[in-house]
Design a protein around this motif. Structure first.
Motif, mmCIF file in Angstrom:
data_model
loop_
_atom_site.group_PDB
_atom_site.id
_atom_site.type_symbol
_atom_site.label_atom_id
_atom_site.label_comp_id
_atom_site.label_asym_id
_atom_site.label_seq_id
_atom_site.Cartn_x
_atom_site.Cartn_y
_atom_site.Cartn_z
ATOM 1 N N PRO A 51 -65.299 -47.820 0.005
ATOM 2 C CA PRO A 51 -64.891 -49.191 -0.330
ATOM 3 C C PRO A 51 -63.630 -49.618 0.414
ATOM 4 C CG PRO A 51 -65.055 -47.817 -2.308
ATOM 5 C CD PRO A 51 -65.270 -46.931 -1.134
ATOM 6 N N VAL A 52 -63.648 -50.850 0.883
ATOM 7 C CA VAL A 52 -62.485 -51.437 1.546
ATOM 8 C C VAL A 52 -61.858 -52.430 0.574
ATOM 9 C CG1 VAL A 52 -61.687 -52.853 3.466
ATOM 10 C CG2 VAL A 52 -63.433 -51.101 3.854
ATOM 11 N N ILE A 53 -60.587 -52.183 0.259
ATOM 12 C CA ILE A 53 -59.826 -53.042 -0.650
ATOM 13 C C ILE A 53 -58.923 -53.915 0.203
ATOM 14 C CG2 ILE A 53 -58.140 -53.091 -2.528
ATOM 15 C CD1 ILE A 53 -59.089 -50.133 -3.111
ATOM 16 N N TYR A 54 -58.995 -55.225 -0.021
ATOM 17 C CA TYR A 54 -58.100 -56.138 0.697
ATOM 18 C C TYR A 54 -56.969 -56.534 -0.233
ATOM 19 C CZ TYR A 54 -56.111 -60.044 3.161
ATOM 20 O OH TYR A 54 -55.222 -60.868 3.789
ATOM 21 N N ASP A 55 -55.744 -56.224 0.176
ATOM 22 C CA ASP A 55 -54.545 -56.580 -0.565
ATOM 23 C C ASP A 55 -54.075 -57.932 -0.056
ATOM 24 O OD1 ASP A 55 -52.077 -56.738 -1.824
ATOM 25 O OD2 ASP A 55 -51.124 -55.296 -0.492
ATOM 26 N N ALA A 56 -54.444 -58.982 -0.775
ATOM 27 C CA ALA A 56 -54.035 -60.339 -0.396
ATOM 28 C C ALA A 56 -52.641 -60.576 -0.981
ATOM 29 C CB ALA A 56 -55.039 -61.355 -0.916
ATOM 30 N N GLU A 57 -51.656 -59.849 -0.455
ATOM 31 C CA GLU A 57 -50.309 -59.902 -1.019
ATOM 32 C C GLU A 57 -49.697 -61.296 -0.934
ATOM 33 O OE1 GLU A 57 -47.647 -60.141 1.347
ATOM 34 O OE2 GLU A 57 -48.823 -59.676 3.107
ATOM 35 N N ALA A 58 -50.247 -62.122 -0.129
ATOM 36 C CA ALA A 58 -49.875 -63.535 -0.067
ATOM 37 C C ALA A 58 -50.963 -64.228 0.735
ATOM 38 C CB ALA A 58 -48.534 -63.720 0.611
ATOM 39 N N LEU A 59 -51.358 -65.402 0.315
ATOM 40 C CA LEU A 59 -52.343 -66.147 1.090
ATOM 41 C C LEU A 59 -51.612 -66.892 2.196
ATOM 42 C CD1 LEU A 59 -54.747 -67.455 -1.681
ATOM 43 C CD2 LEU A 59 -55.010 -65.482 -0.169
ATOM 44 N N TYR A 60 -51.874 -66.466 3.405
ATOM 45 C CA TYR A 60 -51.154 -66.997 4.560
ATOM 46 C C TYR A 60 -51.450 -68.477 4.789
ATOM 47 C CZ TYR A 60 -49.258 -62.510 5.907
ATOM 48 O OH TYR A 60 -48.529 -61.353 5.938
ATOM 49 N N PHE A 61 -52.657 -68.921 4.467
ATOM 50 C CA PHE A 61 -52.947 -70.338 4.678
ATOM 51 C C PHE A 61 -52.062 -71.204 3.804
ATOM 52 C CE2 PHE A 61 -56.004 -69.850 1.157
ATOM 53 C CZ PHE A 61 -55.886 -71.060 0.483
ATOM 54 N N ARG A 62 -51.720 -70.729 2.612
ATOM 55 C CA ARG A 62 -50.829 -71.500 1.741
ATOM 56 C C ARG A 62 -49.421 -71.547 2.317
ATOM 57 N NH1 ARG A 62 -51.136 -70.168 -4.291
ATOM 58 N NH2 ARG A 62 -50.488 -72.329 -4.474
ATOM 59 N N ARG A 63 -48.985 -70.445 2.910
ATOM 60 C CA ARG A 63 -47.668 -70.432 3.559
ATOM 61 C C ARG A 63 -47.623 -71.471 4.669
ATOM 62 N NH1 ARG A 63 -45.946 -64.184 4.715
ATOM 63 N NH2 ARG A 63 -45.569 -63.573 2.569
ATOM 64 N N LEU A 64 -48.674 -71.487 5.483
ATOM 65 C CA LEU A 64 -48.727 -72.443 6.596
ATOM 66 C C LEU A 64 -48.761 -73.880 6.095
ATOM 67 C CD1 LEU A 64 -51.196 -70.442 8.841
ATOM 68 C CD2 LEU A 64 -48.811 -70.984 9.395
ATOM 69 N N GLU A 65 -49.494 -74.132 5.018
ATOM 70 C CA GLU A 65 -49.518 -75.485 4.441
ATOM 71 C C GLU A 65 -48.129 -75.894 3.963
ATOM 72 O OE1 GLU A 65 -54.124 -75.497 2.770
ATOM 73 O OE2 GLU A 65 -52.490 -74.987 1.401
ATOM 74 N N ARG A 66 -47.431 -74.977 3.357
ATOM 75 C CA ARG A 66 -46.067 -75.276 2.879
ATOM 76 C C ARG A 66 -45.117 -75.517 4.043
ATOM 77 N NH1 ARG A 66 -47.020 -70.852 -1.558
ATOM 78 N NH2 ARG A 66 -47.827 -72.191 -3.206
ATOM 79 N N GLN A 67 -45.282 -74.731 5.111
ATOM 80 C CA GLN A 67 -44.467 -74.968 6.305
ATOM 81 C C GLN A 67 -44.765 -76.356 6.863
ATOM 82 O OE1 GLN A 67 -45.378 -71.135 8.483
ATOM 83 N NE2 GLN A 67 -43.358 -71.606 9.313
ATOM 84 N N ALA A 68 -46.033 -76.734 6.877
ATOM 85 C CA ALA A 68 -46.420 -78.043 7.408
ATOM 86 C C ALA A 68 -45.800 -79.169 6.599
ATOM 87 C CB ALA A 68 -47.945 -78.176 7.425
ATOM 88 N N ASP A 69 -45.668 -78.976 5.294
ATOM 89 C CA ASP A 69 -45.041 -79.997 4.448
ATOM 90 C C ASP A 69 -43.608 -80.289 4.871
ATOM 91 O OD1 ASP A 69 -47.326 -80.296 2.944
ATOM 92 O OD2 ASP A 69 -46.627 -79.014 1.285
ATOM 93 N N LEU A 70 -42.963 -79.316 5.512
ATOM 94 C CA LEU A 70 -41.569 -79.488 5.932
ATOM 95 C C LEU A 70 -41.427 -79.893 7.391
ATOM 96 C CD1 LEU A 70 -40.151 -76.296 4.186
ATOM 97 C CD2 LEU A 70 -40.033 -78.661 3.360
ATOM 98 N N ALA A 71 -42.547 -79.902 8.105
ATOM 99 C CA ALA A 71 -42.509 -80.184 9.543
ATOM 100 C C ALA A 71 -42.840 -81.648 9.815
ATOM 101 C CB ALA A 71 -43.495 -79.280 10.272
ATOM 102 N N THR A 72 -42.688 -82.041 11.057
ATOM 103 C CA THR A 72 -42.998 -83.413 11.446
ATOM 104 C C THR A 72 -43.952 -83.424 12.633
ATOM 105 O OG1 THR A 72 -41.068 -83.461 12.893
ATOM 106 C CG2 THR A 72 -40.775 -84.315 10.657
ATOM 107 N N ASN A 73 -44.674 -84.514 12.757
ATOM 108 C CA ASN A 73 -45.516 -84.858 13.904
ATOM 109 C C ASN A 73 -46.407 -83.728 14.408
ATOM 110 O OD1 ASN A 73 -44.332 -87.342 13.652
ATOM 111 N ND2 ASN A 73 -42.761 -86.904 15.169
ATOM 112 N N SER A 74 -46.258 -83.365 15.686
ATOM 113 C CA SER A 74 -47.174 -82.409 16.307
ATOM 114 C C SER A 74 -47.034 -81.014 15.698
ATOM 115 C CB SER A 74 -46.953 -82.348 17.817
ATOM 116 O OG SER A 74 -45.653 -81.890 18.097
ATOM 117 N N THR A 75 -45.835 -80.654 15.292
ATOM 118 C CA THR A 75 -45.653 -79.351 14.652
ATOM 119 C C THR A 75 -46.435 -79.311 13.345
ATOM 120 O OG1 THR A 75 -43.468 -79.103 15.630
ATOM 121 C CG2 THR A 75 -43.957 -77.725 13.714
#
Length: 180
Positions: A51-75
């Motif tokens: 069995p392969v166990i995936y440790d989703a210690e943090a969902l990276y897509f949520r981190r990126l969405e939160r970063q995007a909330d603080l960014a502007t324009n093309s970033t």
């Protein structure tokens, strides 16, 4: 600990151990989506049925969405596109892994419908702060613990930069001479 083997070298160097007669694994634990992408196929090929166990210690897509909330324009647009791609990757990992472990019920809900089985929630050991009876005059300095192995562009580094720019000056103004 006994019974746990940490592979801390490139996987290619470890293949001999995986294929050696007598090597026995009861499970493989993989953390982080980029690690899963790099090694899951090798483990599936060389350790069929383990069995392969995936440790989703943090969902990276949520981190990126939160970063995007603080960014502007093309970033912001680039971060949102990265978040969409990362979400697709993380959902595909949840669909493929034998077990998925998250650190919060909220994140588990985001992956539950994607996984073959219910997602396991393993709450952090220090889910909430415990307060000391000692007054401020009896204490000194501040400890800051975080993971830095993801590099200078990681959300942890972003968090530290934000803390250093916006929070730490306020702390220093109230408690001159305090050390971090």
């Amino acid at each position: 600990p006994a019974g746990v083997q940490l592979i801390d070298q490139p996987l290619e160097e470890h293949l001999a151990v995986l294929t050696r007669v007598g090597s026995r694994y009861s499970a493989v634990l993989i953390s982080r989506p980029h690690n899963y992408e790099q090694v899951s196929e090798v483990f599936r090929r060389f350790l069929p049925g383990v069995p392969v166990i995936y440790d989703a210690e943090a969902l990276y897509f949520r981190r990126l969405e939160r970063q995007a909330d603080l960014a502007t324009n093309s970033t912001r647009e680039r971060l949102l596109e990265d978040a969409r791609a990362m979400r697709a990757l993380e959902e595909s990992i949840a669909a493929e892994a034998d077990v998925v472990v998250c650190i919060s019920a909220d994140e588990a809900r985001l992956l539950n419908g994607k996984s073959k089985r219910p997602v396991v929630v393993n709450e952090p050991l220090l889910a909430r702060a415990t307060f000391s009876d000692a007054g401020f005059s009896d204490r000194s300095n501040v400890g800051f613990v975080a993971g830095w192995s993801a590099g200078a562009n990681s959300p942890n580094a972003d968090g530290l930069r934000w803390f250093a720019r916006h929070v730490w000056p306020l702390v220093l103004a109230r408690v001159p001479g305090v050390k971090l």
